[in-house]
Design a protein around this motif. Structure first.
Motif, PDB file in Angstrom:
ATOM      1  N   HIS A  65       0.840  -1.206   0.000  1.00  0.00           N
ATOM      2  CA  HIS A  65       0.000   0.000   0.000  1.00  0.00           C
ATOM      3  C   HIS A  65       0.876   1.257   0.000  1.00  0.00           C
ATOM      4  N   VAL A  66       1.971   1.205   0.759  1.00  0.00           N
ATOM      5  CA  VAL A  66       2.895   2.344   0.798  1.00  0.00           C
ATOM      6  C   VAL A  66       3.503   2.561  -0.591  1.00  0.00           C
ATOM      7  N   GLU A  67       3.933   1.475  -1.216  1.00  0.00           N
ATOM      8  CA  GLU A  67       4.524   1.581  -2.563  1.00  0.00           C
ATOM      9  C   GLU A  67       3.513   2.132  -3.571  1.00  0.00           C
ATOM     10  N   ARG A  68       2.279   1.663  -3.450  1.00  0.00           N
ATOM     11  CA  ARG A  68       1.242   2.162  -4.380  1.00  0.00           C
ATOM     12  C   ARG A  68       1.037   3.668  -4.219  1.00  0.00           C
ATOM     13  N   LEU A  69       1.017   4.127  -2.974  1.00  0.00           N
ATOM     14  CA  LEU A  69       0.863   5.575  -2.760  1.00  0.00           C
ATOM     15  C   LEU A  69       2.029   6.315  -3.408  1.00  0.00           C
ATOM     16  N   GLU A  70       3.232   5.770  -3.286  1.00  0.00           N
ATOM     17  CA  GLU A  70       4.405   6.421  -3.891  1.00  0.00           C
ATOM     18  C   GLU A  70       4.257   6.496  -5.412  1.00  0.00           C
ATOM     19  N   THR A  71       3.733   5.418  -5.996  1.00  0.00           N
ATOM     20  CA  THR A  71       3.496   5.408  -7.443  1.00  0.00           C
ATOM     21  C   THR A  71       2.463   6.469  -7.835  1.00  0.00           C
ATOM     22  N   VAL A  72       1.414   6.597  -7.023  1.00  0.00           N
ATOM     23  CA  VAL A  72       0.369   7.578  -7.332  1.00  0.00           C
ATOM     24  C   VAL A  72       0.927   9.002  -7.215  1.00  0.00           C
ATOM     25  N   PHE A  73       1.727   9.255  -6.171  1.00  0.00           N
ATOM     26  CA  PHE A  73       2.377  10.576  -6.047  1.00  0.00           C
ATOM     27  C   PHE A  73       3.171  10.893  -7.312  1.00  0.00           C
ATOM     28  N   GLU A  74       3.953   9.921  -7.759  1.00  0.00           N
ATOM     29  CA  GLU A  74       4.763  10.100  -8.970  1.00  0.00           C
ATOM     30  C   GLU A  74       3.889  10.483 -10.158  1.00  0.00           C
ATOM     31  N   GLY A  75       2.806   9.725 -10.330  1.00  0.00           N
ATOM     32  CA  GLY A  75       1.877   9.977 -11.436  1.00  0.00           C
ATOM     33  C   GLY A  75       1.288  11.383 -11.387  1.00  0.00           C
ATOM     34  N   LEU A  76       1.164  11.908 -10.159  1.00  0.00           N
ATOM     35  CA  LEU A  76       0.621  13.265  -9.990  1.00  0.00           C
ATOM     36  C   LEU A  76       1.724  14.325 -10.099  1.00  0.00           C
ATOM     37  N   GLY A  77       2.953  13.860 -10.337  1.00  0.00           N
ATOM     38  CA  GLY A  77       4.074  14.790 -10.457  1.00  0.00           C
ATOM     39  C   GLY A  77       4.496  15.386  -9.127  1.00  0.00           C
ATOM     40  N   LYS A  78       4.273  14.627  -8.049  1.00  0.00           N
ATOM     41  CA  LYS A  78       4.612  15.125  -6.711  1.00  0.00           C
ATOM     42  C   LYS A  78       5.550  14.148  -6.005  1.00  0.00           C
ATOM     43  N   LYS A  79       6.458  14.704  -5.214  1.00  0.00           N
ATOM     44  CA  LYS A  79       7.287  13.835  -4.367  1.00  0.00           C
ATOM     45  C   LYS A  79       6.420  13.276  -3.244  1.00  0.00           C
ATOM     46  N   PRO A  80       6.584  11.989  -2.914  1.00  0.00           N
ATOM     47  CA  PRO A  80       5.819  11.433  -1.788  1.00  0.00           C
ATOM     48  C   PRO A  80       6.187  12.179  -0.500  1.00  0.00           C
ATOM     49  N   LYS A  81       5.178  12.701   0.164  1.00  0.00           N
ATOM     50  CA  LYS A  81       5.409  13.487   1.381  1.00  0.00           C
ATOM     51  C   LYS A  81       4.333  13.116   2.398  1.00  0.00           C
ATOM     52  N   ARG A  82       4.726  13.046   3.661  1.00  0.00           N
ATOM     53  CA  ARG A  82       3.752  12.713   4.704  1.00  0.00           C
ATOM     54  C   ARG A  82       3.237  13.980   5.380  1.00  0.00           C
ATOM     55  N   LYS A  83       1.951  13.954   5.734  1.00  0.00           N
ATOM     56  CA  LYS A  83       1.386  14.996   6.598  1.00  0.00           C
ATOM     57  C   LYS A  83       0.862  14.240   7.816  1.00  0.00           C
ATOM     58  N   THR A  84       1.543  14.434   8.947  1.00  0.00           N
ATOM     59  CA  THR A  84       1.263  13.594  10.123  1.00  0.00           C
ATOM     60  C   THR A  84      -0.235  13.365  10.328  1.00  0.00           C
ATOM     61  N   CYS A  85      -0.634  12.115  10.291  1.00  0.00           N
ATOM     62  CA  CYS A  85      -2.041  11.773  10.484  1.00  0.00           C
ATOM     63  C   CYS A  85      -2.278  11.580  11.979  1.00  0.00           C
ATOM     64  N   ARG A  86      -2.881  12.615  12.605  1.00  0.00           N
ATOM     65  CA  ARG A  86      -3.078  12.574  14.060  1.00  0.00           C
ATOM     66  C   ARG A  86      -4.115  11.540  14.456  1.00  0.00           C
ATOM     67  N   ALA A  87      -5.078  11.327  13.581  1.00  0.00           N
ATOM     68  CA  ALA A  87      -6.104  10.321  13.872  1.00  0.00           C
ATOM     69  C   ALA A  87      -5.447   8.950  14.022  1.00  0.00           C
ATOM     70  N   MET A  88      -4.562   8.605  13.088  1.00  0.00           N
ATOM     71  CA  MET A  88      -3.902   7.303  13.165  1.00  0.00           C
ATOM     72  C   MET A  88      -2.995   7.248  14.387  1.00  0.00           C
ATOM     73  N   GLU A  89      -2.358   8.368  14.717  1.00  0.00           N
ATOM     74  CA  GLU A  89      -1.560   8.409  15.952  1.00  0.00           C
ATOM     75  C   GLU A  89      -2.431   8.030  17.150  1.00  0.00           C
ATOM     76  N   GLY A  90      -3.630   8.604  17.194  1.00  0.00           N
ATOM     77  CA  GLY A  90      -4.542   8.328  18.307  1.00  0.00           C
ATOM     78  C   GLY A  90      -4.997   6.878  18.330  1.00  0.00           C
ATOM     79  N   ILE A  91      -5.360   6.344  17.164  1.00  0.00           N
ATOM     80  CA  ILE A  91      -5.832   4.949  17.098  1.00  0.00           C
ATOM     81  C   ILE A  91      -4.716   4.008  17.577  1.00  0.00           C
ATOM     82  N   ILE A  92      -3.496   4.251  17.093  1.00  0.00           N
ATOM     83  CA  ILE A  92      -2.373   3.364  17.430  1.00  0.00           C
ATOM     84  C   ILE A  92      -1.980   3.517  18.897  1.00  0.00           C
ATOM     85  N   GLU A  93      -2.002   4.748  19.375  1.00  0.00           N
ATOM     86  CA  GLU A  93      -1.693   5.000  20.782  1.00  0.00           C
ATOM     87  C   GLU A  93      -2.642   4.200  21.694  1.00  0.00           C
TER      88      GLU A  93
END
Lengths: 174, 174
Positions: A65-93
């Protein structure tokens, strides 16, 4: 006021659906990366072998899934970049708190499934959103993102099945 | 080590599925309470009248969801108590960030729907979990919780429909 202005100037202006798609992709990229780190701990914390296997299998899927997101970023002409997902931080915590808690093994397994299904549902919502945008933008990413969404849904169903057939029954018998 | 021991002694030992049910109920009670506070802001932030209505309607439903949880706590012989749901804090925080961001109205509406669907999916996972436990424990709560789950699913579908029919199209046309 000064603080607010400076915060604003850092923020991206969202002028198009494509920009929102990229924002949402960054959120998912952060979420998947966090899941990648959390799953090995969940494999270790699970007692029921079928549940360990389910988590281990989902770990392998998540790498894709991570690799697929990287491929999609590429297709959109963007470098893969993360924006901290606080919701996932909370779920995992909350999931990690549960792992540390003193619990009967089958009750802990049930709690791990509950946490994992929250993870899956976060992703089901997130991928559903980006797929809807990508379809409208006629972006080639749709198929790749749809594969991931299908796997998240399958994992969620597998966890429900495992809970109902095995884990919850054991926990209810205590 | 000392800190860990003291943290442990504060934690409840989860020995039965009923105890886990109560823990999960406390998480949902916190989540619903947070949503109750967030929805009026989402009503204000939405531009599309149908979306404002959808959020306003869900606000009324959420009040009932809170009451139903209180009824279920009573039936379990427990005082309604919240256990801060960090996941919901994260989802709402991200949604509020989005509301403050400089954005075209239709793009902001699309982002609001994306945030709201994450909220709905968190609840779909959470209520699915407590219903599964309550069924096994032959607890009378099942029907009440199922009503709420149905309403969360309906809200999620309504938002998908609204996004596809109206909001996303407007945002894609920019």
């Amino acid at each position: 006021l000064k603080l607010e202005l400076s915060a604003r100037s850092n923020a991206v202006k969202l002028e198009t659906l494509k920009e929102l798609l990229i924002e949402e992709m960054r959120d998912l990229y952060s979420a998947e990366s966090q899941i990648l780190k959390a799953l090995p701990k969940m494999v270790k914390a699970a007692s029921e072998p079928e549940l360990r296997n389910a988590f281990a299998e989902h770990l392998e899927q998540t790498k894709k899934h991570v690799e697929r997101l990287e491929t999609v970023f590429e297709g959109l002409g963007k470098k893969p970049k993360r924006k901290t997902c606080r919701a996932m931080e909370g779920i995992i915590e909350e999931g990690e708190e549960m792992m540390k808690q003193d619990a009967e093994p089958s009750v802990r397994d049930a709690a791990l499934i509950a946490a994992a299904q929250r993870v899956e549902h976060y992703e089901i919502a997130g991928y559903g959103t980006v797929i809807a945008y990508a379809k409208l933008l006629q972006d080639g990413a749709v198929e790749l993102l749809q594969q991931t969404l299908n796997e998240e849904k399958e994992t969620d169903q597998k966890l429900t099945e495992l809970a109902e057939r095995l884990v919850n029954l054991e926990a209810a018998a205590l």
